[in-house]
Design a protein around this motif. Structure first.
Motif, PDB file in Angstrom:
ATOM      1  N   PRO A  43       0.802  -1.235   0.000  1.00  0.00           N
ATOM      2  CA  PRO A  43       0.000   0.000   0.000  1.00  0.00           C
ATOM      3  C   PRO A  43       0.834   1.285   0.000  1.00  0.00           C
ATOM      4  O   PRO A  43       0.338   2.352  -0.351  1.00  0.00           O
ATOM      5  CB  PRO A  43      -0.817  -0.095   1.295  1.00  0.00           C
ATOM      6  CG  PRO A  43      -0.803  -1.528   1.669  1.00  0.00           C
ATOM      7  CD  PRO A  43       0.488  -2.082   1.146  1.00  0.00           C
ATOM      8  N   ALA A  44       2.110   1.187   0.370  1.00  0.00           N
ATOM      9  CA  ALA A  44       2.956   2.381   0.459  1.00  0.00           C
ATOM     10  C   ALA A  44       3.736   2.649  -0.820  1.00  0.00           C
ATOM     11  O   ALA A  44       4.503   3.601  -0.885  1.00  0.00           O
ATOM     12  CB  ALA A  44       3.923   2.226   1.628  1.00  0.00           C
ATOM     13  N   THR A  45       3.544   1.838  -1.857  1.00  0.00           N
ATOM     14  CA  THR A  45       4.354   1.978  -3.063  1.00  0.00           C
ATOM     15  C   THR A  45       3.496   2.285  -4.282  1.00  0.00           C
ATOM     16  O   THR A  45       2.308   1.961  -4.321  1.00  0.00           O
ATOM     17  CB  THR A  45       5.156   0.687  -3.335  1.00  0.00           C
ATOM     18  OG1 THR A  45       4.269  -0.353  -3.701  1.00  0.00           O
ATOM     19  CG2 THR A  45       5.971   0.274  -2.111  1.00  0.00           C
ATOM     20  N   LEU A  46       4.123   2.881  -5.278  1.00  0.00           N
ATOM     21  CA  LEU A  46       3.421   3.200  -6.519  1.00  0.00           C
ATOM     22  C   LEU A  46       3.022   1.942  -7.286  1.00  0.00           C
ATOM     23  O   LEU A  46       1.994   1.912  -7.949  1.00  0.00           O
ATOM     24  CB  LEU A  46       4.307   4.070  -7.422  1.00  0.00           C
ATOM     25  CG  LEU A  46       4.618   5.476  -6.923  1.00  0.00           C
ATOM     26  CD1 LEU A  46       5.638   6.143  -7.844  1.00  0.00           C
ATOM     27  CD2 LEU A  46       3.353   6.298  -6.833  1.00  0.00           C
ATOM     28  N   GLU A  47       3.855   0.906  -7.201  1.00  0.00           N
ATOM     29  CA  GLU A  47       3.611  -0.323  -7.954  1.00  0.00           C
ATOM     30  C   GLU A  47       2.570  -1.224  -7.302  1.00  0.00           C
ATOM     31  O   GLU A  47       2.079  -2.156  -7.917  1.00  0.00           O
ATOM     32  CB  GLU A  47       4.918  -1.121  -8.114  1.00  0.00           C
ATOM     33  CG  GLU A  47       5.995  -0.417  -8.889  1.00  0.00           C
ATOM     34  CD  GLU A  47       6.799   0.551  -8.020  1.00  0.00           C
ATOM     35  OE1 GLU A  47       6.692   0.510  -6.775  1.00  0.00           O
ATOM     36  OE2 GLU A  47       7.525   1.373  -8.592  1.00  0.00           O
ATOM     37  N   GLY A  48       2.270  -0.980  -6.022  1.00  0.00           N
ATOM     38  CA  GLY A  48       1.345  -1.852  -5.316  1.00  0.00           C
ATOM     39  C   GLY A  48       1.958  -3.184  -4.937  1.00  0.00           C
ATOM     40  O   GLY A  48       1.247  -4.145  -4.664  1.00  0.00           O
ATOM     41  N   THR A  49       3.279  -3.260  -4.932  1.00  0.00           N
ATOM     42  CA  THR A  49       3.999  -4.450  -4.488  1.00  0.00           C
ATOM     43  C   THR A  49       5.034  -4.020  -3.459  1.00  0.00           C
ATOM     44  O   THR A  49       5.423  -2.853  -3.412  1.00  0.00           O
ATOM     45  CB  THR A  49       4.741  -5.148  -5.657  1.00  0.00           C
ATOM     46  OG1 THR A  49       5.679  -4.223  -6.220  1.00  0.00           O
ATOM     47  CG2 THR A  49       3.780  -5.618  -6.726  1.00  0.00           C
ATOM     48  N   GLU A  50       5.470  -4.964  -2.642  1.00  0.00           N
ATOM     49  CA  GLU A  50       6.491  -4.620  -1.652  1.00  0.00           C
ATOM     50  C   GLU A  50       7.750  -4.145  -2.361  1.00  0.00           C
ATOM     51  O   GLU A  50       8.169  -4.729  -3.366  1.00  0.00           O
ATOM     52  CB  GLU A  50       6.825  -5.821  -0.770  1.00  0.00           C
ATOM     53  CG  GLU A  50       7.874  -5.483   0.289  1.00  0.00           C
ATOM     54  CD  GLU A  50       8.135  -6.606   1.256  1.00  0.00           C
ATOM     55  OE1 GLU A  50       7.329  -6.785   2.183  1.00  0.00           O
ATOM     56  OE2 GLU A  50       9.147  -7.311   1.059  1.00  0.00           O
ATOM     57  N   VAL A  51       8.336  -3.084  -1.850  1.00  0.00           N
ATOM     58  CA  VAL A  51       9.579  -2.548  -2.399  1.00  0.00           C
ATOM     59  C   VAL A  51      10.628  -2.575  -1.298  1.00  0.00           C
ATOM     60  O   VAL A  51      10.366  -2.144  -0.174  1.00  0.00           O
ATOM     61  CB  VAL A  51       9.394  -1.106  -2.916  1.00  0.00           C
ATOM     62  CG1 VAL A  51      10.727  -0.479  -3.294  1.00  0.00           C
ATOM     63  CG2 VAL A  51       8.441  -1.088  -4.106  1.00  0.00           C
TER      64      VAL A  51
END
Length: 138
Positions: A44-52
């Protein structure tokens, strides 16, 4: 003592809007990779919607809580009383987060308890790393 240290931290995501969003993040340190700290941000915290996950040196983090450090993709600097700013630079843009310096210090104390500063080389398995590097070369 476990060869891995993880610490959940609250990162205040600074955006161009006046609203500051608090996102969970996890600092990760593995004794088998003694020079590296990883910081993971959930989908939820990333633009891609995946863990970064970002990787940077533990020395960068240790230096950055007292003075500006870094000239590359990750930069760290103190910010006011009790805060540290981390900047993550990518082709898509820059993410800036504020973290409590006390949380970072606590994490680094645990890390240095596991692998003292200046002793990282003693925890490297160079024979294994060289074997892995050359495995496909023949």
């Amino acid at each position: 003592m476990s060869p891995v240290i993880e610490e959940a931290v609250q990162a205040r995501l600074v955006a161009s809007t006046p609203q500051v969003e608090i996102v969970p993040a996890t600092l990760h340190y593995d004794r088998e990779d003694p020079f590296t700290v990883r910081m993971a941000f959930p989908p939820p915290a990333t633009l891609e919607g995946t863990e970064v996950t970002w990787e940077f040196s533990r020395e960068l983090l240790a230096t950055g809580i007292t003075e500006p450090a870094g000239a590359g993709d990750v930069r760290v600097r103190p910010f006011g009383y009790g805060r540290t700013v981390m900047e993550f630079h990518a082709p898509e843009g820059t993410a800036m987060v504020h973290l409590r310096t006390a949380e970072l210090r606590r994490f680094l104390e645990r890390v240095h308890g596991l692998v003292p500063a200046g002793r990282e080389h003693l925890y490297l398995d160079l024979d294994h790393d060289l074997t892995e590097l050359l495995r496909d070369a023949c």
